[in-house]
Design a protein around this motif. Structure first.
Motif, short mmCIF file in Angstrom:
data_model
loop_
_atom_site.label_atom_id
_atom_site.label_comp_id
_atom_site.label_asym_id
_atom_site.label_seq_id
_atom_site.Cartn_x
_atom_site.Cartn_y
_atom_site.Cartn_z
N ALA A 90 11.32 29.23 -25.04
CA ALA A 90 11.47 28.09 -24.16
C ALA A 90 10.31 28.07 -22.79
N THR A 91 10.33 29.21 -22.43
CA THR A 91 9.59 29.45 -21.30
C THR A 91 9.46 30.78 -20.90
N ASN A 92 8.30 31.45 -20.37
CA ASN A 92 8.20 32.58 -19.97
C ASN A 92 8.28 32.79 -18.48
N ARG A 93 8.48 31.83 -17.95
CA ARG A 93 7.87 31.77 -16.50
C ARG A 93 9.41 32.46 -15.36
N LYS A 94 8.96 33.04 -14.55
CA LYS A 94 9.91 33.85 -13.69
C LYS A 94 10.14 32.92 -12.49
N THR A 95 11.42 33.27 -11.86
CA THR A 95 11.78 32.70 -10.50
C THR A 95 12.03 33.82 -9.78
N LEU A 96 11.29 33.54 -8.52
CA LEU A 96 11.32 34.72 -7.35
C LEU A 96 12.22 33.80 -6.17
N ILE A 97 13.23 34.71 -5.84
CA ILE A 97 13.82 34.21 -4.47
C ILE A 97 13.64 35.12 -3.61
N SER A 131 0.77 38.62 -12.65
CA SER A 131 1.85 39.78 -13.16
C SER A 131 2.68 39.46 -11.89
N ILE A 132 3.96 40.11 -12.28
CA ILE A 132 4.93 39.92 -11.06
C ILE A 132 4.45 41.09 -10.02
N THR A 133 3.96 42.37 -10.44
CA THR A 133 3.82 43.23 -9.55
C THR A 133 2.57 42.55 -8.41
N ASP A 134 1.55 41.96 -9.10
CA ASP A 134 0.64 41.37 -8.24
C ASP A 134 1.27 40.38 -7.21
N ALA A 135 1.92 39.63 -7.76
CA ALA A 135 2.38 38.55 -6.98
C ALA A 135 3.46 38.84 -5.90
N ILE A 136 4.29 39.99 -6.10
CA ILE A 136 4.75 40.49 -5.07
C ILE A 136 4.07 41.03 -4.12
N SER A 137 3.07 41.76 -4.55
CA SER A 137 1.95 42.71 -3.46
C SER A 137 1.55 41.29 -2.61
N ARG A 138 1.11 40.33 -3.04
CA ARG A 138 0.30 39.35 -2.27
C ARG A 138 1.25 38.52 -1.54
N ILE A 160 14.45 38.47 -8.89
CA ILE A 160 13.50 38.01 -9.83
C ILE A 160 14.74 37.59 -10.91
N ALA A 161 14.32 36.31 -11.55
CA ALA A 161 15.19 35.87 -12.51
C ALA A 161 14.34 35.22 -13.54
N SER A 162 14.89 35.35 -14.98
CA SER A 162 14.36 34.66 -16.15
C SER A 162 15.06 33.45 -16.25
N ILE A 163 14.56 32.59 -17.33
CA ILE A 163 15.24 31.28 -17.40
C ILE A 163 16.49 31.54 -18.07
N THR A 164 17.67 30.72 -17.50
CA THR A 164 19.01 31.08 -17.83
C THR A 164 19.43 30.49 -19.19
N ALA A 165 20.44 30.98 -19.87
CA ALA A 165 20.77 30.53 -21.18
C ALA A 165 20.86 29.12 -21.29
N GLU A 166 21.43 28.23 -20.18
CA GLU A 166 21.80 27.01 -20.27
C GLU A 166 20.52 26.14 -20.22
N GLU A 167 19.56 26.64 -19.24
CA GLU A 167 18.05 26.06 -19.22
C GLU A 167 17.44 26.20 -20.68
N MET A 168 17.49 27.18 -21.25
CA MET A 168 16.84 27.62 -22.45
C MET A 168 17.43 26.64 -23.51
N VAL A 169 18.92 26.53 -23.70
CA VAL A 169 19.14 25.70 -24.60
C VAL A 169 18.71 24.37 -24.38
N ALA A 170 18.83 23.70 -23.10
CA ALA A 170 18.41 22.46 -22.71
C ALA A 170 17.04 22.36 -23.27
N ALA A 171 16.09 23.22 -22.81
CA ALA A 171 14.69 23.08 -23.40
C ALA A 171 14.66 22.97 -24.90
N LEU A 172 15.43 23.97 -25.38
CA LEU A 172 15.17 23.69 -26.96
C LEU A 172 15.76 22.35 -27.44
N TYR A 173 16.78 21.77 -26.94
CA TYR A 173 17.37 20.55 -27.36
C TYR A 173 16.37 19.34 -27.11
#
Length: 324
Positions: free
Chosen positions: A246-253, A287-294, A306-319
């Motif tokens: 669905a996506t390999n994007r990460k979410t940083l809060i 990379s996540i390491t470089d992103a946090i460093s910058r 750090i969070a990956s795509i949730t199951a709900e978002e994954m299913v919605a994307a597949l639909y």
């Protein structure tokens, strides 16, 4: 253990327009529509697996379960469960399976739960010693001791669903089919049911097929996902594999003090207010390491998650991908 090959099922549904005159005409002439509930459905589930069977309403999930239970007969295809064809060997087959339908009850409404359990024991011809052992164990694990003498109509939904699960396991089935087992339950009841199903699988090696719209059930219980849409199996894989698809994007809060962090290529700001910023990150670009460093180079970061795509978002994307 469970093998389906090219299973097809079609329903003929009567149609008519609203109104008394159309109802009268339908007495003499009806229009029918053929709905293809399942089209060449094929998959294999091995002994001891816990599989999530997901898809939108009307995708064919419950129809598949009913065929595997022997309730429905397909027009064509092969279904073998423990070497038996469910609709041809119903008596032998049902001794090996347990079924829970979240919106249908196998408990008698006006009698105490224990009476329903004893009737189920007689229906399955379960050995009394084995029945007593199973009843004691299930009552302890599902916290049923205090409600066994209560009529089903007096139980809360969470209590009734725990009783439904116990009723489906009194005869020690090798396979458990769960169709929306946590529908309408409160948070504590859901957690209790999920924990029990995991322990059942780990302790007894019970094969579990779970259909649900609650993606937290899927994440908590399923090692493998089957996605069905418009009567066809679209995907078969692990939850992590499907999330990456669905996506390999990460979410940083990030919570910070002072000035906000500087954003670089591969990052996008979703929200930035009250010293809290939410950023999506593409690991193929940075990379996540470089992103946090910058991000932390010139900013005082007080908290980061750090969070990956949730199951709900994954299913919605597949639909959306499969237009289902």
């Amino acid at each position: 253990m469970i093998t389906l090959e090219n299973i097809n099922k079609t329903f003929r549904v009567a149609k008519r327009q609203a109104g008394f005159s159309n109802a009268f005409k339908a007495l003499f002439s009806r229009e029918y529509e053929h709905i293809h509930a399942l089209s060449n459905v094929s998959f294999t589930i091995n002994e001891g697996e816990m599989v999530g069977y997901i898809g939108p309403n009307g995708a064919g999930k419950s129809t598949t379960i009913k065929i595997m239970c022997g309730v429905l007969t397909p027009e064509s295809g092969i279904c073998q469960i423990n070497g038996l064809t469910p609709w041809k060997h119903r008596i032998s087959h049902v001794r090996e399976i347990g079924v829970v339908f979240g919106q249908r009850s196998q408990l008698w409404w006006d009698v105490p739960v224990i009476d329903s359990f004893e009737l189920i024991r007689d229906i399955y011809k379960t050995d009394r010693i084995a029945y007593k052992k199973n009843l004691e164990e299930l009552s302890h694990l599902l916290e049923l001791t205090e409600i066994l003498k209560t009529p089903a109509r007096s139980l809360s939904l969470g209590q009734r669903m725990r009783c439904e699960i116990a009723a489906s396991l009194l005869h020690s089935p090798k396979i458990l089919f769960l169709d929306e087992p946590t529908i309408g339950l409160d948070a504590p009841s859901k957690l209790a049911v999920r924990q029990f199903i995991k322990e059942l699988n780990q302790k007894n090696g019970t094969t579990v097929l779970l259909t649900t719209h609650d993606m937290q059930d899927i994440e908590a219980l399923s090692e493998r996902i089957l996605l069905i849409g418009k009567g066809k199996i679209l995907l078969d894989g692990s939850l992590n594999e499907l999330k990456k698809r669905a996506t390999n994007r990460k979410t940083l809060i990030i919570e910070y003090a002072g000035k906000p962090p500087e954003i670089c290529e591969g990052m996008s700001v979703i929200e930035d207010k009250n010293k809290r910023i939410i950023i999506t990150l593409d690991p193929d670009v940075i990379s996540i390491t470089d992103a946090i460093s910058r991000l932390s180079a010139d900013t005082a970061i007080s908290d980061l998650s750090i969070a990956s795509i949730t199951a709900e978002e994954m299913v919605a994307a597949l639909y959306r991908e499969y237009s289902i």
